[in-house]
Design a protein around this motif. Structure first.
Motif, mmCIF file in Angstrom:
data_model
loop_
_atom_site.group_PDB
_atom_site.id
_atom_site.type_symbol
_atom_site.label_atom_id
_atom_site.label_comp_id
_atom_site.label_asym_id
_atom_site.label_seq_id
_atom_site.Cartn_x
_atom_site.Cartn_y
_atom_site.Cartn_z
ATOM 1 N N THR A 49 45.097 39.606 39.250
ATOM 2 C CA THR A 49 45.413 38.960 40.520
ATOM 3 C C THR A 49 45.869 39.976 41.544
ATOM 4 O O THR A 49 45.452 39.958 42.709
ATOM 5 C CB THR A 49 46.508 37.895 40.319
ATOM 6 N N PRO A 96 42.425 31.875 44.832
ATOM 7 C CA PRO A 96 42.602 33.185 44.181
ATOM 8 C C PRO A 96 42.378 34.325 45.162
ATOM 9 O O PRO A 96 41.437 34.325 45.945
ATOM 10 C CB PRO A 96 41.542 33.165 43.067
ATOM 11 N N SER A 138 49.378 33.268 46.348
ATOM 12 C CA SER A 138 50.137 33.272 45.099
ATOM 13 C C SER A 138 51.129 32.125 45.185
ATOM 14 O O SER A 138 51.815 31.967 46.200
ATOM 15 C CB SER A 138 50.892 34.600 44.923
ATOM 16 N N HIS A 176 44.148 40.939 45.221
ATOM 17 C CA HIS A 176 44.916 40.961 46.460
ATOM 18 C C HIS A 176 44.782 42.314 47.155
ATOM 19 O O HIS A 176 44.583 42.386 48.380
ATOM 20 C CB HIS A 176 46.396 40.671 46.168
#
Length: 549
Positions: free
Chosen positions: A4, A367, A371, A8
């Motif tokens: 993740t 995604p 978050s 980002h």
């Protein structure tokens, strides 16, 4: 977690420095194809003689004309321009024209009372006021403006006799066209307001970069229907979502239909004539559009994708929309979001999955863009499946609340934004929305879940809202189609397995207090319920008959 973070970081690198500029929306589309058609349902108030059918190039030219007039009137980059006028698509054109010369449009809903607008104008610190003669002589009449606005500009109509120093854009016809001004990606570029469901709306300050990050996932969703389908939007012109919707489809070259009037009697013939493949409106408007499923001309038959972004949808409505389409595999795409963050989670339904729709499940957090965590009252993460406060971390958050920076900061916790909703995440990572923090009732697991269930069980309901009564008890407030009295026997059978509630209160639909996006103002409705004497209890709908026995 590592994957993740990698996503980002990649997105941050790819999108750094990009910006979402509403003053460029129509011009960018015109460079791609100036003949892309746009159909309106109502003539422009500022130019009623120009009809209903336009091309993207023609609207870009109108924006240039308006921008030139605003500049000639004295508006300059970084000036705040409050738009508060009669509901019409020219709100969007005026907003784009304001942004085109680098000024900052502050969009105030036509549904707001004049007293509320005056308070927001004061918070905007003497902005330009861009309005029309009807509004100035109507909602703003009797409200002195000279101490809260810099100058007043009229987009249409004439100023009342008692108005001093009011300028008209008509006086600046033929003004020299200006080159566009692009503000820094982190500079304030647009001001909208919150729904106002809990009181005076908050003024949300947006910047180009956060708008860009909101737009990227939405354009990805729209990619499969690029250029091929006519996209119809019927939503408030003062919400940032409308401009994101424009960008989604103008950027992909889709023909568009823009509607002001959501009345099914008006929308049905419009959709029958234009045959959109994509439609989007407010969730509560979709409830009204259920009657279009069987309307003459089958106005929903051409729809391939239904979009909803403002709030969770009732499962009954999703099923009826999909059932009305005659396309092979129609989709209902739902985003959950808020003005301060934009879209946070999403999912879609097909005809096959719609009957299993859970109105409280709003999908997966986006995604790479969002978050999300669920925390207890102390701010500690809770286990999967446990209900708590929703907090998000993203690059899509507004800069601040104008004039209320302390209030804005109070919702931030180590970079996490407290959304104001309660919910939980299941073992599959799906987000389930339960209630607004301020609307929770101790004896109800979820007001919203009970409302979804009753909407599914009682097809005559046009609206149901459960609010806290004088002693904290849950009071169901209902409105029905055609304002017909709700049958107490049907109510008793529909509520037999729900927690005990007070007798239902039936109100005319148009008397329920609403926001610009047609959400119910629950605190205001609770006040009305407390201050309005209840009618005599009809046979079979007393508290004992509703108590889950």
């Amino acid at each position: 977690m590592r994957r993740t973070n990698t996503v980002h970081a990649l997105l941050r690198r790819v999108t750094r420095g990009n910006g979402f500029y509403i003053g460029e929306l129509f011009h960018a589309a015109a460079r791609r194809n100036p003949t892309t058609p746009i159909t309106l349902d109502r003539p422009l108030q500022w130019a009623p003689d120009r009809g209903l059918d336009f091309t993207v190039g023609q609207l870009a030219d109108q924006i240039d004309d308006l921008a030139a007039r605003l500049w000639a009137a004295g508006v300059r980059p970084a000036d705040r321009v409050a738009l508060y006028k009669t509901d019409n698509f020219d709100i969007a054109l005026l907003a784009c024209a304001t942004a085109r010369i680098g000024a900052v449009p502050a969009l105030l809903s036509p549904a707001l009372d004049g007293s509320v607008v005056r308070e927001l104008l004061a918070r905007l610190d003497r902005p330009w006021l861009l309005t029309d003669g009807d509004t100035l002589g109507g909602k703003l009449s009797g409200s002195p403006l000279t101490d809260v606005v810099h100058k007043t500009l009229l987009s249409a109509g004439e100023a009342p006799e008692q108005s001093d120093g009011t300028l008209s854009l008509a006086d600046y016809a033929g003004a020299r066209r200006r080159d566009p001004v692009f503000l820094h990606p982190h500079q304030p570029s647009l001001i909208t307001h919150s729904s106002g469901t809990t009181g005076i709306p908050k003024l949300a300050v947006h910047c180009p970069e956060t708008g860009w990050h909101r737009l990227v996932p939405q354009k990805i969703v729209a990619w499969p229907i690029r250029e091929r389908e006519t996209a119809a939007l019927c939503m408030t012109f003062v919400h940032s979502r409308f401009y994101q919707g424009l960008a989604m489809f103008l950027g992909h070259g889709n023909p568009m239909v823009i509607a002001v009037d959501p009345d099914p009697a008006h929308i049905g013939p419009l959709f029958t004539r234009t045959r959109p493949g994509y439609i989007e409106t407010h969730p509560n408007t979709y409830v009204d559009w259920e009657e279009l499923a069987e309307a003459p001309g089958a106005p929903l038959s051409s729809v391939r994708v239904f979009g909803a972004t403002f709030d969770a949808m009732h499962p009954r409505t999703i099923q009826r929309m999909l059932g009305a389409s005659r396309r092979n595999r129609p989709l209902f795409v739902q985003f959950y979001g808020q003005s301060e963050i934009g879209p946070m989670a999403g999912r879609w339904y097909t005809r096959r999955s719609a009957h299993k729709a859970d109105g409280r499940c709003v999908g997966l957090p986006l995604p790479g863009f969002i978050s999300l965590r669920v925390v207890d009252d102390a701010g500690k993460r809770v286990a999967s499946g446990r209900t708590g406060h929703l907090e998000v971390r993203s690059r899509t958050r507004i800069l601040t609340y104008l004039g209320e920076d302390d209030r804005y900061k109070s919702q931030l916790h180590d970079g996490w934004w407290r959304v104001g909703d309660m919910g939980h995440v299941d073992r599959w990572g799906l987000l389930h929305l339960m209630d607004r923090e301020v609307d929770r009732i101790e004896t109800m697991d979820s007001n919203l879940a009970a409302e979804d269930l009753l909407m599914s069980r009682l097809e005559e309901l046009r609206e149901i809202v459960i609010v806290a009564g004088p002693d904290g008890e849950p009071v169901p407030v209902v409105a029905t189609r055609g304002e017909r009295p709700l049958d107490p026997g049907r109510w008793r059978r529909a509520t037999w397995d729900l927690p005990a509630m007070a007798p239902f209160r039936q109100f005319p639909f148009d008397e329920l207090p609403r926001t610009s996006t047609r959400k119910i103002q629950r605190p205001e409705l609770a006040r009305i319920v407390r201050e309005t004497p209840p009618p005599p209890i009809a046979a079979g709908q007393g508290p004992s008959s509703e108590a889950g026995a």
